[in-house]
Write a protein that holds these residues in place. Structure first.
Motif, mmCIF file in Angstrom:
data_model
loop_
_atom_site.group_PDB
_atom_site.id
_atom_site.type_symbol
_atom_site.label_atom_id
_atom_site.label_comp_id
_atom_site.label_asym_id
_atom_site.label_seq_id
_atom_site.Cartn_x
_atom_site.Cartn_y
_atom_site.Cartn_z
ATOM 1 N N ILE A 282 11.008 11.157 5.238
ATOM 2 C CA ILE A 282 11.188 11.104 6.702
ATOM 3 C C ILE A 282 10.838 9.699 7.195
ATOM 4 N N GLY A 283 11.746 9.095 7.970
ATOM 5 C CA GLY A 283 11.512 7.733 8.487
ATOM 6 C C GLY A 283 11.694 6.727 7.370
ATOM 7 N N THR A 284 12.898 6.710 6.817
ATOM 8 C CA THR A 284 13.127 5.972 5.565
ATOM 9 C C THR A 284 13.114 4.462 5.736
ATOM 10 N N GLY A 285 13.424 3.947 6.931
ATOM 11 C CA GLY A 285 13.404 2.490 7.162
ATOM 12 C C GLY A 285 14.343 1.766 6.218
ATOM 13 N N SER A 286 13.790 0.874 5.398
ATOM 14 C CA SER A 286 14.605 0.130 4.421
ATOM 15 C C SER A 286 15.098 1.026 3.287
ATOM 16 N N GLY A 287 14.563 2.252 3.224
ATOM 17 C CA GLY A 287 14.934 3.172 2.136
ATOM 18 C C GLY A 287 14.020 3.036 0.934
ATOM 19 N N CYS A 288 12.930 2.260 1.076
ATOM 20 C CA CYS A 288 12.127 1.913 -0.111
ATOM 21 C C CYS A 288 11.542 3.140 -0.808
ATOM 22 N N ILE A 289 11.060 4.133 -0.044
ATOM 23 C CA ILE A 289 10.427 5.302 -0.681
ATOM 24 C C ILE A 289 11.494 6.144 -1.389
ATOM 25 N N ALA A 290 12.573 6.435 -0.667
ATOM 26 C CA ALA A 290 13.641 7.268 -1.240
ATOM 27 C C ALA A 290 14.228 6.610 -2.489
ATOM 28 N N GLU B 216 0.830 -1.226 0.000
ATOM 29 C CA GLU B 216 0.000 0.000 0.000
ATOM 30 C C GLU B 216 0.860 1.269 0.000
ATOM 31 N N THR B 217 2.105 1.158 0.447
ATOM 32 C CA THR B 217 2.984 2.334 0.457
ATOM 33 C C THR B 217 3.358 2.757 -0.969
ATOM 34 N N GLU B 218 3.171 1.847 -1.937
ATOM 35 C CA GLU B 218 3.436 2.228 -3.331
ATOM 36 C C GLU B 218 2.496 3.357 -3.773
ATOM 37 N N ALA C 217 9.482 -1.680 17.074
ATOM 38 C CA ALA C 217 8.461 -0.832 17.705
ATOM 39 C C ALA C 217 8.582 0.613 17.210
ATOM 40 N N THR C 218 9.808 1.091 16.988
ATOM 41 C CA THR C 218 10.006 2.473 16.512
ATOM 42 C C THR C 218 9.360 2.695 15.152
ATOM 43 N N ALA C 219 9.251 1.618 14.387
ATOM 44 C CA ALA C 219 8.660 1.743 13.051
ATOM 45 C C ALA C 219 7.140 1.609 13.098
ATOM 46 N N LEU C 220 6.634 1.020 14.182
ATOM 47 C CA LEU C 220 5.196 0.734 14.238
ATOM 48 C C LEU C 220 4.413 1.819 14.957
ATOM 49 N N SER D 38 6.469 10.935 3.639
ATOM 50 C CA SER D 38 6.723 10.096 4.819
ATOM 51 C C SER D 38 5.646 9.040 5.021
ATOM 52 N N ASN D 39 6.107 7.883 5.429
ATOM 53 C CA ASN D 39 5.227 6.845 5.974
ATOM 54 C C ASN D 39 5.656 6.700 7.435
ATOM 55 N N PRO D 40 5.149 7.576 8.313
ATOM 56 C CA PRO D 40 5.637 7.560 9.696
ATOM 57 C C PRO D 40 4.999 6.413 10.484
ATOM 58 N N PRO D 41 5.538 6.103 11.674
ATOM 59 C CA PRO D 41 4.859 5.101 12.499
ATOM 60 C C PRO D 41 3.482 5.638 12.879
ATOM 61 N N TYR D 42 2.437 4.837 12.679
ATOM 62 C CA TYR D 42 1.099 5.387 12.963
ATOM 63 C C TYR D 42 0.159 4.420 13.685
ATOM 64 N N THR E 274 15.782 10.557 6.159
ATOM 65 C CA THR E 274 16.139 10.586 7.586
ATOM 66 C C THR E 274 15.520 9.394 8.306
ATOM 67 N N ASP E 275 16.121 9.056 9.427
ATOM 68 C CA ASP E 275 15.508 8.078 10.343
ATOM 69 C C ASP E 275 16.148 8.276 11.719
ATOM 70 N N VAL E 276 15.384 7.982 12.772
ATOM 71 C CA VAL E 276 15.969 8.015 14.121
ATOM 72 C C VAL E 276 16.757 6.738 14.395
ATOM 73 N N SER E 277 16.519 5.718 13.614
ATOM 74 C CA SER E 277 17.173 4.430 13.863
ATOM 75 C C SER E 277 18.442 4.305 13.023
ATOM 76 N N GLU F 271 20.868 10.585 10.166
ATOM 77 C CA GLU F 271 20.215 10.191 11.413
ATOM 78 C C GLU F 271 19.582 11.453 11.986
ATOM 79 N N SER F 272 18.275 11.466 12.111
ATOM 80 C CA SER F 272 17.606 12.692 12.551
ATOM 81 C C SER F 272 16.214 12.388 13.081
ATOM 82 N N ASN F 273 15.828 13.132 14.114
ATOM 83 C CA ASN F 273 14.445 13.128 14.575
ATOM 84 C C ASN F 273 13.663 14.006 13.597
ATOM 85 N N LEU F 274 12.758 13.409 12.838
ATOM 86 C CA LEU F 274 12.025 14.113 11.768
ATOM 87 C C LEU F 274 13.007 14.935 10.930
ATOM 88 N N LEU F 275 12.841 16.300 10.913
ATOM 89 C CA LEU F 275 13.698 17.130 10.056
ATOM 90 C C LEU F 275 14.715 17.943 10.865
HETATM 91 C C1 LIG Z 1 6.376 2.956 9.291
HETATM 92 S S1 LIG Z 1 8.141 2.895 9.177
HETATM 93 C C2 LIG Z 1 8.338 3.320 7.451
HETATM 94 C C3 LIG Z 1 9.608 2.788 6.847
HETATM 95 C C4 LIG Z 1 9.666 2.986 5.330
HETATM 96 N N1 LIG Z 1 9.634 4.389 4.989
HETATM 97 C C5 LIG Z 1 8.521 2.259 4.642
HETATM 98 O O1 LIG Z 1 7.600 2.940 4.183
HETATM 99 O O2 LIG Z 1 8.551 1.026 4.585
HETATM 100 C C6 LIG Z 1 8.569 4.368 10.052
HETATM 101 C C7 LIG Z 1 10.051 4.693 10.114
HETATM 102 O O3 LIG Z 1 10.172 5.951 10.798
HETATM 103 C C8 LIG Z 1 11.260 5.900 11.699
HETATM 104 N N2 LIG Z 1 10.970 6.897 12.741
HETATM 105 C C9 LIG Z 1 10.216 6.775 13.855
HETATM 106 N N3 LIG Z 1 10.178 7.931 14.534
HETATM 107 C C10 LIG Z 1 10.926 8.823 13.839
HETATM 108 C C11 LIG Z 1 11.279 10.196 14.021
HETATM 109 N N4 LIG Z 1 10.845 10.881 15.077
HETATM 110 N N5 LIG Z 1 12.089 10.772 13.113
HETATM 111 C C12 LIG Z 1 12.543 10.087 12.038
HETATM 112 N N6 LIG Z 1 12.244 8.785 11.810
HETATM 113 C C13 LIG Z 1 11.445 8.164 12.689
HETATM 114 C C14 LIG Z 1 11.312 4.465 12.164
HETATM 115 O O4 LIG Z 1 12.580 4.133 12.656
HETATM 116 C C15 LIG Z 1 10.907 3.723 10.880
HETATM 117 O O5 LIG Z 1 12.050 3.390 10.125
#
Ligand SMILES: C[S@@+](CC[C@H](N)C(=O)[O-])C[C@H]1O[C@@H](n2cnc3c(N)ncnc32)[C@H](O)[C@@H]1O
Length: 333
Positions: free
Chosen positions: A139-147, A103-105, A261-264, A238-242, A162-165, A189-193
Motif C-alpha cells: 500500500i502506497g507503493t511510491g517508486s515501487g521499491c517494496i513491491a 531503513e525501509t529495507e 507532501a502526499t508521501a510525507l 506498507s510504508n505509509p506517510p507518517y 496501490t497508491d493514491v498518486s 490507483e486506490s485509496n489504501l485498499l
Molecule cells: C512514505 S511514501 C512510501 C513510498 C514507497 N513505498 C517507499 O517505501 O519508498 C507513502 C506513499 O503512500 C502514498 N499514499 C498516501 N496516502 C495514501 C492512501 N490513502 N492510499 C494509498 N496510497 C497513499 C503516497 O502517494 C506515497 O507514494
C-alpha cells in the motif's frame, strides 16, 4: 553561473565539489559530490578513484558545477541524478515519489522472515521461499521499491501495489518495466485498499472521474477492478506517510521542499492513516495473513494499540540499524 576551474581533472573536480558542498553544510557532502561527478561523467564508482588525473571535457565540468549549485540550493542528490539504490536494485526517482530510504529495507527483511515462518506453520516447508500461492499487496507503493524488491525475492508470488498518486504509479510502473517485473506486479490507483472492495461505494471511488475517460476505457477499468474484487491477501505491507504536519517546518529542505507532501504527511500528528489502514488490513487479510508496517520514530505508542488482541496476535517490533523502532508486524488471527 558557476565558474569552471582550469583544472578539470577528476581529482580536482571532486575536491572542489566536496569543498562547495561542505561549505554549504550539505549532509553527506562527499558522497553527494561523488555521485554528481559520476552522473555527469556517466561512469561507475571504480573509475572515480582509478583515474584521478583524467581531464574531463569543459561541458562535463560545467554540468557538474551546475548540479553542485542546485544541490547547494537544496535539491536532493537523487533528484539531480534521477536514481536511488534500494535492495541492490537501481530505481528511477522523480519529485513525484518518495526517495527510497535504506531503513525501509528492514520492511523487506521482516516480511521475508515472517513469510518463511508462516509457510512452515502452514505445513509448506520449502528449501527456498519463492512465494508460491502467496498474494501480496504493497500500500502506497511510491517508486515501487517494496513491491519490486518482493517480486525479486519471491518469483512465484502474485503482487499488487496501490497508491493514491497517479504520477507515482507511473514511476513505479517504469521501474517495474526496467527491472523486468511489469508482468508480475499489478499497479492500482486506490485509496489504501478501497480498489479491492466489492461494494458499490468503493467501486465508485475506484472508478475514473466522469468525463476523464472514454466509455470503453471506463468499462475496461471497471472490469479490471472487478477482477480484483474480493481478493484476500497473505501479506499486506506498507510504508505509509507518517510525518506529522506539525513537524513539517523542522524537516530538512531536501525533504520539505522537494519530496511530495502526499508521501510525507500522515495527518497533523503523523500516525492518522494507520487508523484507517489497520482496520482495512484486518478485512483484507486471509486468516493467518501478515501485516507489516513501517512507522515513524514517535508513532509506536499511537499505532500499536490499534492492533487489538481479538484480531491480531504475534505482534512484534523491529528496530532499524540506528536502534529506532521501525517495523511493526502482526498476524491476523
Ligand atoms: C512514505 S511514501 C512510501 C513510498 C514507497 N513505498 C517507499 O517505501 O519508498 C507513502 C506513499 O503512500 C502514498 N499514499 C498516501 N496516502 C495514501 C492512501 N490513502 N492510499 C494509498 N496510497 C497513499 C503516497 O502517494 C506515497 O507514494
Amino acid at each position: 553561473m558557476a565558474q569552471v576551474s582550469t583544472d578539470r581533472s577528476v581529482r580536482s573536480l571532486l575536491r572542489q565539489g566536496i569543498e562547495q558542498l561542505r561549505a554549504a553544510e550539505v549532509p553527506w557532502f562527499t558522497l553527494a559530490a561523488e555521485l554528481l561527478l559520476l552522473h555527469v561523467a556517466n561512469q561507475d564508482r571504480t573509475w572515480l578513484y582509478a583515474h584521478p588525473e583524467e581531464m574531463l571535457p569543459c561541458e562535463t565540468a560545467e554540468k557538474y558545477f551546475a548540479l553542485l549549485h542546485r544541490r547547494v540550493l537544496g535539491e536532493p542528490t537523487q533528484h539531480l541524478t534521477g536514481k536511488q539504490e534500494f535492495w541492490g536494485l537501481e530505481f528511477e526517482v522523480t519529485p513525484d515519489v518518495l526517495i527510497p530510504r535504506p531503513e525501509t529495507e528492514h520492511l523487506i527483511e521482516v516480511a521475508l522472515d515472517r513469510l518463511a515462518v508462516h509457510e512452515l506453520q502452514a505445513g509448506r516447508p520449502t528449501a527456498k521461499l519463492i512465494g508460491e500461492n502467496l498474494t501480496i499487496v504493497d500500500i502506497g507503493t511510491g517508486s515501487g521499491c517494496i513491491a519490486i524488491a518482493l517480486a525479486k525475492e519471491l518469483p512465484a508470488a502474485t503482487i499488487y501495489a496501490t497508491d493514491v498518486s497517479r504520477a507515482a504509479l507511473e514511476v513505479a510502473r517504469r521501474n517495474a518495466t526496467h527491472r523486468g517485473f511489469s508482468n508480475r506486479i499489478h499497479f492500482l490507483e486506490s485509496n489504501l485498499l478501497e480498489a479491492f472492495r466489492s461494494n458499490p461505494v468503493a467501486a465508485q471511488h475506484a472508478a475514473p472521474q466522469p468525463g476523464t475517460h472514454s466509455t470503453k476505457s471506463a468499462s475496461s477499468h471497471e472490469s479490471r477492478i472487478a477482477s480484483h474484487k474480493s481478493l484476500r491477501f497473505d501479506l499486506i505491507i506498507s510504508n505509509p506517510p507518517y510525518i506529522g504536519r506539525q513537524e513539517g517546518d523542522s524537516l530538512p529542505i531536501e525533504v520539505r521542499e522537494h519530496e511530495p507532501a502526499t508521501a510525507l504527511y500522515g495527518g497533523q500528528e503523523g500516525y492518522e492513516l494507520y487508523g484507517h489502514l489497520i482496520p482495512q488490513a484486518a478485512q483484507f487479510l486471509k486468516p493467518g495473513g501478515l501485516l507489516i508496517l513501517e512507522f515513524g520514530h514517535n508513532s509506536l505508542p499511537a499505532v500499536k494499540p490499534l492492533l487489538d488482541s481479538s484480531t491480531w496476535h504475534k505482534i512484534a517490533v523491529t528496530k532499524d540499524l540506528a536502534g529506532i523502532p521501525r517495523v511493526l508486524s502482526a498476524q491476523r488471527i
